[in-house]
Write a protein that holds these residues in place. Structure first.
Motif, PDB file in Angstrom:
ATOM      1  N   GLN A 173       0.830  -1.204   0.000  1.00 36.42           N
ATOM      2  CA  GLN A 173       0.000   0.000   0.000  1.00 36.42           C
ATOM      3  C   GLN A 173       0.866   1.256   0.000  1.00 36.42           C
ATOM      4  N   VAL A 174       1.939   1.247   0.799  1.00 36.07           N
ATOM      5  CA  VAL A 174       2.842   2.406   0.841  1.00 36.07           C
ATOM      6  C   VAL A 174       3.517   2.605  -0.511  1.00 36.07           C
ATOM      7  N   LEU A 175       4.031   1.513  -1.097  1.00 35.52           N
ATOM      8  CA  LEU A 175       4.694   1.619  -2.399  1.00 35.52           C
ATOM      9  C   LEU A 175       3.723   2.122  -3.464  1.00 35.52           C
ATOM     10  N   THR A 176       2.510   1.611  -3.455  1.00 31.45           N
ATOM     11  CA  THR A 176       1.514   2.039  -4.440  1.00 31.45           C
ATOM     12  C   THR A 176       1.203   3.525  -4.301  1.00 31.45           C
ATOM     13  N   PHE A 177       1.072   3.992  -3.053  1.00 29.69           N
ATOM     14  CA  PHE A 177       0.810   5.413  -2.803  1.00 29.69           C
ATOM     15  C   PHE A 177       1.940   6.269  -3.382  1.00 29.69           C
ATOM     16  N   LEU A 178       3.183   5.842  -3.157  1.00 29.77           N
ATOM     17  CA  LEU A 178       4.324   6.579  -3.694  1.00 29.77           C
ATOM     18  C   LEU A 178       4.329   6.571  -5.225  1.00 29.77           C
ATOM     19  N   LEU A 179       3.893   5.452  -5.822  1.00 35.08           N
ATOM     20  CA  LEU A 179       3.906   5.352  -7.286  1.00 35.08           C
ATOM     21  C   LEU A 179       2.838   6.237  -7.924  1.00 35.08           C
ATOM     22  N   VAL A 180       1.633   6.248  -7.356  1.00 40.69           N
ATOM     23  CA  VAL A 180       0.583   7.077  -7.964  1.00 40.69           C
ATOM     24  C   VAL A 180       0.842   8.559  -7.726  1.00 40.69           C
ATOM     25  N   ARG A 181       1.667   8.868  -6.739  1.00 38.32           N
ATOM     26  CA  ARG A 181       2.071  10.262  -6.487  1.00 38.32           C
ATOM     27  C   ARG A 181       3.541  10.463  -6.826  1.00 38.32           C
ATOM     28  N   ARG A 182       4.015   9.711  -7.819  1.00 41.66           N
ATOM     29  CA  ARG A 182       5.434   9.737  -8.168  1.00 41.66           C
ATOM     30  C   ARG A 182       5.899  11.158  -8.429  1.00 41.66           C
ATOM     31  N   ASN A 183       7.165  11.400  -8.053  1.00 42.05           N
ATOM     32  CA  ASN A 183       7.821  12.696  -8.259  1.00 42.05           C
ATOM     33  C   ASN A 183       7.119  13.831  -7.525  1.00 42.05           C
ATOM     34  N   GLN A 184       6.326  13.475  -6.515  1.00 43.55           N
ATOM     35  CA  GLN A 184       5.684  14.470  -5.644  1.00 43.55           C
ATOM     36  C   GLN A 184       5.909  14.064  -4.193  1.00 43.55           C
ATOM     37  N   ILE A 185       5.934  15.035  -3.307  1.00 43.19           N
ATOM     38  CA  ILE A 185       6.087  14.740  -1.881  1.00 43.19           C
ATOM     39  C   ILE A 185       4.768  14.221  -1.333  1.00 43.19           C
ATOM     40  N   VAL A 186       4.832  13.071  -0.672  1.00 46.66           N
ATOM     41  CA  VAL A 186       3.666  12.524   0.022  1.00 46.66           C
ATOM     42  C   VAL A 186       3.861  12.812   1.506  1.00 46.66           C
ATOM     43  N   GLN A 187       2.964  13.603   2.061  1.00 47.87           N
ATOM     44  CA  GLN A 187       3.089  13.994   3.458  1.00 47.87           C
ATOM     45  C   GLN A 187       2.904  12.784   4.377  1.00 47.87           C
ATOM     46  N   VAL A 188       3.600  12.834   5.518  1.00 44.66           N
ATOM     47  CA  VAL A 188       3.450  11.772   6.514  1.00 44.66           C
ATOM     48  C   VAL A 188       1.992  11.659   6.956  1.00 44.66           C
ATOM     49  N   SER A 189       1.331  12.800   7.107  1.00 45.06           N
ATOM     50  CA  SER A 189      -0.070  12.787   7.531  1.00 45.06           C
ATOM     51  C   SER A 189      -0.952  12.087   6.489  1.00 45.06           C
ATOM     52  N   GLU A 190      -0.608  12.212   5.198  1.00 48.08           N
ATOM     53  CA  GLU A 190      -1.372  11.528   4.152  1.00 48.08           C
ATOM     54  C   GLU A 190      -1.188  10.016   4.245  1.00 48.08           C
ATOM     55  N   PHE A 191       0.053   9.593   4.512  1.00 48.16           N
ATOM     56  CA  PHE A 191       0.291   8.166   4.712  1.00 48.16           C
ATOM     57  C   PHE A 191      -0.547   7.624   5.856  1.00 48.16           C
ATOM     58  N   VAL A 192      -0.572   8.367   6.961  1.00 51.65           N
ATOM     59  CA  VAL A 192      -1.316   7.915   8.141  1.00 51.65           C
ATOM     60  C   VAL A 192      -2.804   7.811   7.815  1.00 51.65           C
ATOM     61  N   ASP A 193      -3.331   8.811   7.129  1.00 52.69           N
ATOM     62  CA  ASP A 193      -4.759   8.772   6.759  1.00 52.69           C
ATOM     63  C   ASP A 193      -5.048   7.603   5.827  1.00 52.69           C
ATOM     64  N   GLU A 194      -4.156   7.354   4.868  1.00 52.99           N
ATOM     65  CA  GLU A 194      -4.377   6.265   3.915  1.00 52.99           C
ATOM     66  C   GLU A 194      -4.290   4.898   4.580  1.00 52.99           C
ATOM     67  N   LEU A 195      -3.304   4.727   5.462  1.00 49.50           N
ATOM     68  CA  LEU A 195      -3.063   3.408   6.047  1.00 49.50           C
ATOM     69  C   LEU A 195      -4.034   3.067   7.174  1.00 49.50           C
ATOM     70  N   TRP A 196      -4.407   4.072   7.978  1.00 46.09           N
ATOM     71  CA  TRP A 196      -5.193   3.777   9.175  1.00 46.09           C
ATOM     72  C   TRP A 196      -6.468   4.607   9.294  1.00 46.09           C
ATOM     73  N   SER A 197      -6.746   5.438   8.301  1.00 46.79           N
ATOM     74  CA  SER A 197      -7.953   6.262   8.297  1.00 46.79           C
ATOM     75  C   SER A 197      -8.023   7.097   9.577  1.00 46.79           C
ATOM     76  N   SER A 198      -9.139   7.044  10.272  1.00 45.13           N
ATOM     77  CA  SER A 198      -9.324   7.890  11.460  1.00 45.13           C
ATOM     78  C   SER A 198      -8.882   7.220  12.746  1.00 45.13           C
ATOM     79  N   HIS A 199      -8.259   6.010  12.630  1.00 45.96           N
ATOM     80  CA  HIS A 199      -7.872   5.292  13.848  1.00 45.96           C
ATOM     81  C   HIS A 199      -6.411   4.861  13.794  1.00 45.96           C
ATOM     82  N   PRO A 200      -5.479   5.820  13.681  1.00 44.58           N
ATOM     83  CA  PRO A 200      -4.061   5.435  13.633  1.00 44.58           C
ATOM     84  C   PRO A 200      -3.590   4.947  15.007  1.00 44.58           C
ATOM     85  N   PRO A 201      -2.695   3.959  15.046  1.00 46.38           N
ATOM     86  CA  PRO A 201      -2.138   3.510  16.327  1.00 46.38           C
ATOM     87  C   PRO A 201      -1.137   4.527  16.863  1.00 46.38           C
ATOM     88  N   ASP A 202      -0.793   4.390  18.104  1.00 44.23           N
ATOM     89  CA  ASP A 202       0.197   5.284  18.699  1.00 44.23           C
ATOM     90  C   ASP A 202       1.557   5.145  18.022  1.00 44.23           C
TER      91      ASP A 202
END
Length: 621
Positions: free
Chosen positions: A27-56
């Motif tokens: 999932q992380v690799l795919t996110f980087l590929l569809v946003r290739r050559n652009q900065i993917v914010q850490v907060s975007e990764f967290v939202d994508e991977l865990w939605s509204s319930h990120p772990p500590d």
């Protein structure tokens, strides 16, 4: 290094498949590929991977995923570099390393060609663009809200390319060629009015106006049932024009340029992966395996047909095992899918070719009601699907070239591996790999992998004796090995004595699903009665090799007729040619287990003639 997202996620490096298997890492690799050559914010990764319930531990876990990608997938010296930024990560990917860039470039060029009034060039460009799709975008990747939006965008771009491609072919007058493809599209997209309108036009221009009217009726019914809406004004006008007495009817015949080489609805279908599991204890076979891999890795060499490899050998030699092992080793070269069929050619009831093609078409996503009834139509549709793709097809246990001719894919990028007890030299362009029995070292190693190397080491001499008593035949060794693995306290000496001194040695080579006699039966009962008789009588000869003249003296037939019989027995690997030429001509020999089987048939059929009919074996295993 290459990245593919137009279908299942795939990452290759120097021909090897290095796609990560962990779902979150994918999932992380795919996110980087569809946003290739652009900065993917850490907060975007967290939202994508865990939605509204990120772990500590979200930040630490994300860093672990990034570390795994850098360590196992991304080559810092290659075409993809992952950069850490103050607020996130950036994947720098060269355009030539990712399939979506090629798709977007070709689609853009196709659109411009269409706008300039060059439908032929547009069709060729859009065909190439659509051939890059291997299934639904990013199928198999877990997608959160952000990735799902990107998947939707990719699918919409594909639909636009499909629409343009059909428009180009409609302008070229390829109405009849479009009908079958449009039927699949309207089934896949039941609310897509444009596809329905194109199908109606193609049917009408092909002189099938009443079918075109039926398409409209079905569309209207779906729209009313699903949405409570009538078809659009444009569709109603098209329907009215078909109903009117002055409808254009069939189009005037005109020259039609050749159809481009790919299926327009490629992305609506699935990517088949039908290879049975590889054999975990695959042993030896270094030379034939290397030969097959060289054939698979060879360039196209201006070929215009699919590459065909035939693995032939006696019953129980391990042809299927070798074919599957080679297929798994080279699977990454065939990203458009792998298909497998057991043709049961050695049995009394071979699998009908129509059934094989139906299973292939279902595997690639063609609905049952779209599969045509005849062998020719199914074969044509399979070739249409495989056109422009890289597909590997395994056809196991073929009895003749005629059994596989209708099952071959269309283009030189495809490869077919065929296993057969008889040679398939009559198949044009086939490259044959003869598979013999194992050597002593391979046989002992295989036995050790089945029962344990410690047991073999403790009774090495007896292990070698068992291999020799089994005629170095893999099926026989697996049968004995499975029996010894079940009887863990048995010494190897006891097993060797049972095979050597038992009244019916082939009884000792039958355990669980392994049965040497049953495999011989399949070959034996396919023989002509005169050839069966010859095989039985030849078992009376001494174990040494013999000539046709010797066999003629035993059989009481003319030398020419006996030579023809011996050739047929060689072709189905019941005899071997030991040497050719020399003062005595060709010399033949019979494998140890073949001799045991033939002598057993001689005794049984001489005493009990009713046993000459084929026994009923269960081939379900």
């Amino acid at each position: 290094m290459g990245f593919c997202i137009l279908g299942p996620l795939a990452v290759t490096h120097e021909g090897r498949d290095i796609t990560p298997t962990a779902p979150k890492v994918r999932q992380v690799l795919t996110f980087l590929l569809v946003r290739r050559n652009q900065i993917v914010q850490v907060s975007e990764f967290v939202d994508e991977l865990w939605s509204s319930h990120p772990p500590d531990s979200a930040m630490t876990t994300l860093q672990t995923y990034i570390y795994k990608l850098r360590k196992d997938v991304l080559d810092p010296s290659g075409l993809a570099r992952l950069h850490t930024q103050p607020s996130g990560y950036l994947l720098d990917v060269a355009d030539e390393a990712i399939d979506v860039c090629d798709f977007e470039r070709l689609s853009r060029q196709g659109r411009l060609a269409l706008e300039k009034g060059d439908p032929l060039h547009a069709s060729e460009l859009l065909t190439e663009a659509l051939s890059l799709w291997r299934g639904q975008a990013l199928v198999g990747v877990t997608a959160g809200e952000i990735l799902s939006a990107h998947v939707t965008r990719l699918e919409e771009n594909r639909l636009r390319a499909l629409e343009m491609h059909i428009e180009a072919d409609m302008r070229l007058g390829r109405y009849q060629e479009l009908i079958s493809e449009l039927k699949v599209l309207v089934y896949t997209y039941p609310l897509h009015e444009r596809f329905h309108g194109d199908l109606m036009t193609a049917l009408n221009r092909s002189g099938r106006r009443y079918e075109a009217l039926e398409v409209y009726r079905q569309l209207r019914g779906v729209l009313i049932d699903e949405l409570g809406l009538e078809p659009s004004t444009a569709m109603q006008r098209l329907h009215q024009s078909l109903l009117s007495a002055d409808s254009a009817g069939p189009a005037k015949a005109r020259p039609v340029p050749p159809v481009a080489t790919a299926t327009r609805y490629a992305a609506t279908l699935t990517v088949p992966a039908q290879l049975p599991p590889d054999i975990s204890d695959f042993t030896g076979r270094t030379e034939p395996l290397a030969h097959i891999r060289r054939i698979l890795a060879a360039g196209q060499d201006n070929r215009t047909t699919a590459r065909a490899v035939s693995i032939c050998g006696m019953a129980g030699a391990g042809k299927t095992t070798l074919a599957l092992h080679a297929a798994h080793l080279n699977r990454a070269q065939y990203p458009d899918g792998q298909l497998f069929a057991d043709l049961r050619g050695a049995s009394a009831t071979p699998t009908p070719q129509t059934d094989v093609l139906a299973s292939f078409l279902r595997a690639v996503g063609v609905p049952d009601h779209q599969i045509p009834p005849s062998l020719e139509e199914r074969s044509n549709l399979f070739r249409t699907w495989s056109n422009g793709r890289r597909v590997l097809v395994i056809l196991d246990d073929a009895c003749a070239a005629s059994q596989v001719a209708s099952l071959l894919p269309a283009t030189p990028q495809c490869t077919v591996i065929i296993t057969s007890r008889e040679g398939l030299q009559s198949l044009p362009g086939v490259q044959t790999v003869e598979l013999g029995v194992m050597n002593l070292t391979e046989g002992v190693e295989l036995l050790g992998r089945i029962i344990g190397t410690d047991r073999v080491a403790a009774e090495r001499e007896q292990a070698e004796k068992i291999v020799d008593l089994c005629g170095h035949l893999p099926l026989a060794l697996r049968s004995v090995g499975a029996r010894l693995a079940a009887a863990r306290t048995w010494p190897l000496q006891k097993m060797a004595a049972l095979i050597e001194s038992g009244p019916a040695p082939l009884d000792q080579l039958r355990f669980a699903e392994f049965d040497v006699r049953a495999d011989y039966d399949d070959t034996y009962f396919r023989l002509d009665p005169h050839d069966r008789s010859a095989l039985r009588l030849l078992s009376l000869l001494p174990p040494q090799d013999f000539t046709a003249a010797t066999a003629a003296g035993l059989l009481g037939s003319a030398a020419d007729a006996v030579e023809a019989q011996l050739t047929r027995l060689v072709s189905c690997h019941l005899l071997d040619v030991k040497s050719e030429g020399g003062i005595d001509g060709i010399r033949y020999e019979m494998h140890k287990l073949t001799r045991l089987y033939a002598r057993e048939r001689l005794n049984r059929e001489f005493i009990q003639p009713e046993m000459s009919s084929p026994p009923q074996h269960d081939h379900s295993a």
